[in-house]
Write an enzyme that holds these catalytic residues in place. Structure first.
Site, short mmCIF file in Angstrom:
data_model
loop_
_atom_site.label_atom_id
_atom_site.label_comp_id
_atom_site.label_asym_id
_atom_site.label_seq_id
_atom_site.Cartn_x
_atom_site.Cartn_y
_atom_site.Cartn_z
N SER A 166 1.38 -1.58 0.16
CA SER A 166 -0.20 -0.38 -0.04
C SER A 166 0.93 0.89 -0.11
O SER A 166 1.21 1.49 -1.13
CB SER A 166 -1.05 -0.20 1.22
OG SER A 166 -1.73 0.91 1.11
N ASP A 415 -9.12 -2.68 -6.78
CA ASP A 415 -8.96 -2.14 -5.26
C ASP A 415 -9.11 -0.81 -4.91
O ASP A 415 -9.74 0.50 -6.23
CB ASP A 415 -6.85 -1.60 -5.50
CG ASP A 415 -6.51 -1.02 -4.09
OD1 ASP A 415 -6.75 -0.41 -2.88
OD2 ASP A 415 -5.02 -1.60 -4.07
N HIS A 443 -7.22 -5.28 -1.28
CA HIS A 443 -6.28 -4.16 -1.03
C HIS A 443 -5.02 -5.25 -0.01
O HIS A 443 -4.15 -4.42 -0.10
CB HIS A 443 -6.46 -2.96 -0.51
CG HIS A 443 -5.66 -2.51 -0.52
ND1 HIS A 443 -4.36 -1.24 -1.48
CD2 HIS A 443 -5.27 -1.29 0.83
CE1 HIS A 443 -3.87 -0.60 -0.92
NE2 HIS A 443 -3.89 -0.78 0.55
#
Length: 466
Positions: A166, A415, A443
């Protein structure tokens, strides 16, 4: 990138943890401002881990393994303990020594809070301090630590591998832009953020993904269309203009309630939100009010008060260089979307929606975070200064990425947080990158479905593509 060398203050004796991991705790000292290497310093905490195999005959030989640095998501979250990291299971058998570094301001590394910021000074001093906690400085910290740990390593082992999840993936792109000489190879999961789109452009896209997940939620739980609106009306009834008091000093308003949508982009996130709705509806059906346990669970959800960097520096993460400011972009963009009229102060309330559902928000930060979260309330002025600041250093060097020579292996998902379309554009600008793209993982796949993620990433590295 000119880099100082971190000073190793201390390291513990190795100790065993479950999973046959041999762990060390390390403390480093780095400059607060890397442009002033002889100025104020801060301390960084890390844990390293290797796979422990009990030998038949003990050896005193020192083994110098190549390092694998985990770059945590967020921003603002500390690194997991080695026994809680999926990298320990999937990467240590390949000969690495895993380094889990708490990025500055997180975990045990000079953590940011309203209390620690108050020691810095007023709102302007706090904002200036926090400007040194973005990815550009985190990369400099990482390089300083790498140079310290590998100072006596042979040249072929001085570079290290990074694994960015991320925000850690966005940080990897900064690393590749300005300090590629420190990198052997990079893995990225859910972190191919846009290189040259500011917060407003990013949110115009990601709001669309959030609305898709809301529709999926109400398709799975149609009974919640009414339940969510009923709960929102009860919050307004019980809390009035200010909101329902929460146990640690925050306030439950309709807007804060709708922050539960942050979960919608995670594996199992629809069910997480639904469980909150069941719980809140049960409280109202049984008692007419929300129980202490429910209010506590709502207040702790999201870690807004324990990880304030997440709210303070979230929009600045998308400010890719000078001339770009957030200026509460998520709020401004959302107010122009029909499904998010609740962001407006003159919104009449859930009854005005008729049969339409009340949509949850996503990974966006709003001014009301700093009006309803007990820790963030103290930092509203600081947040406003950061929101309007537009002299950020560049986060990326697109020219350098276009001639990149470091092997990069990435996973891009269905995502809600890092749009797959924007990620595809970013990947096209990084020379030599290999990307596994899928619409059946979310995610949080690194935690939720690690076997699938590592299988695909390591195939990109170890196999051939013909």
């Amino acid at each position: 990138m000119a880099s100082v060398v971190a000073r190793l203050i201390s390291q513990s004796k190795p100790y065993l943890v479950p999973g046959k991991l041999l762990v060390k705790e390390l403390w480093f000292e780095v400059p607060l401002d890397h442009s002033k290497p002889k100025g104020q310093t801060i301390k960084l905490f890390a844990r390293s881990a290797i796979r422990y195999e009990k030998p038949i005959v003990e050896s005193s030989e020192v083994v110098q393994r190549p390092y694998l640095l985990f770059l945590q998501g967020g921003p603002g979250h500390g690194a997991p303990a080695p026994q809680d990291s999926t990298l320990s299971k999937h990467m240590l058998d390949r000969g690495y020594e895993l380094l889990l570094l708490d990025q500055r301001g997180t975990g045990f590394s000079c953590p940011i809070s309203a209390h620690t910021l108050a020691r810095v000074g007023g709102a302007h001093e706090q904002a200036d301090y926090l400007k040194l906690f973005r990815a550009d400085t985190l990369v400099k910290d990482s390089e300083a630590v790498r140079r310290c740990l590998t100072e006596d390593f042979p040249p072929e082992k001085k570079k290290w591998t990074t694994f960015g999840q991320s925000f850690g993936g966005m940080m990897t792109l900064t690393y590749l832009s300005f300090a590629p000489e420190g990198l052997r190879e990079c893995f990225i999961t859910g972190g191919l953020g846009s290189l040259d789109k500011g917060p407003e452009e990013v949110y115009q896209v990601t709001y669309q993904r959030v609305m898709e997940r809301n529709r999926a939620y109400y398709s799975k739980f149609p009974q919640d269309v009414k339940a969510v609106k009923d709960i929102a009306e009860k919050i307004r009834e019980l809390g009035g203009e200010k909101g329902v008091p929460l146990p640690a000093g925050g306030l439950l308003t309709i807007k804060r309630f709708l922050m539960l949508g942050l979960h919608l982009g995670m594996d199992g996130g629809l069910d997480t939100v639904h469980n909150f709705i069941i719980r809140m509806k049960a409280d109202l059906d049984n008692f007419g009010v929300f129980s202490h346990a429910t209010l506590n669970a709502l207040e702790q959800d999201g870690a807004w008060d324990t990880d304030p960097i997440y709210a303070l520096l979230h929009e600045p993460c998308w400010c890719f260089g000078p001339g770009v400011a957030g200026r509460w972009a998520a709020e401004r963009v959302g107010q122009g979307i029909q499904e998010y009229q609740w962001l407006k102060n003159d919104w009449p309330g859930p009854a005005a929606l008729g049969d339409q559902p009340l949509f949850f928000s996503g990974e966006m930060i709003f001014t009301f975070h700093f009006e309803t979260c007990s820790e963030l309330i103290k930092l509203r002025e600081t947040a406003d200064i950061l929101a309007n600041y537009d002299e950020w250093p560049s986060l990326y060097n697109i020219e350098q990425l276009g001639k990149n020579e470091v092997p990069v292996y990435a996973a891009s998902y269905n995502d809600m947080y890092v749009d797959a379309g924007l990620a595809r554009i970013t990947a096209s600008r990084i020379k030599g990158i290999k990307v596994f793209e899928t619409n059946v993982l979310f995610h949080s796949a690194l935690r939720a479905k690690p076997d699938e993620v590592f299988r695909e990433l390591l195939a990109l590295r170890d196999d051939t593509i013909d």
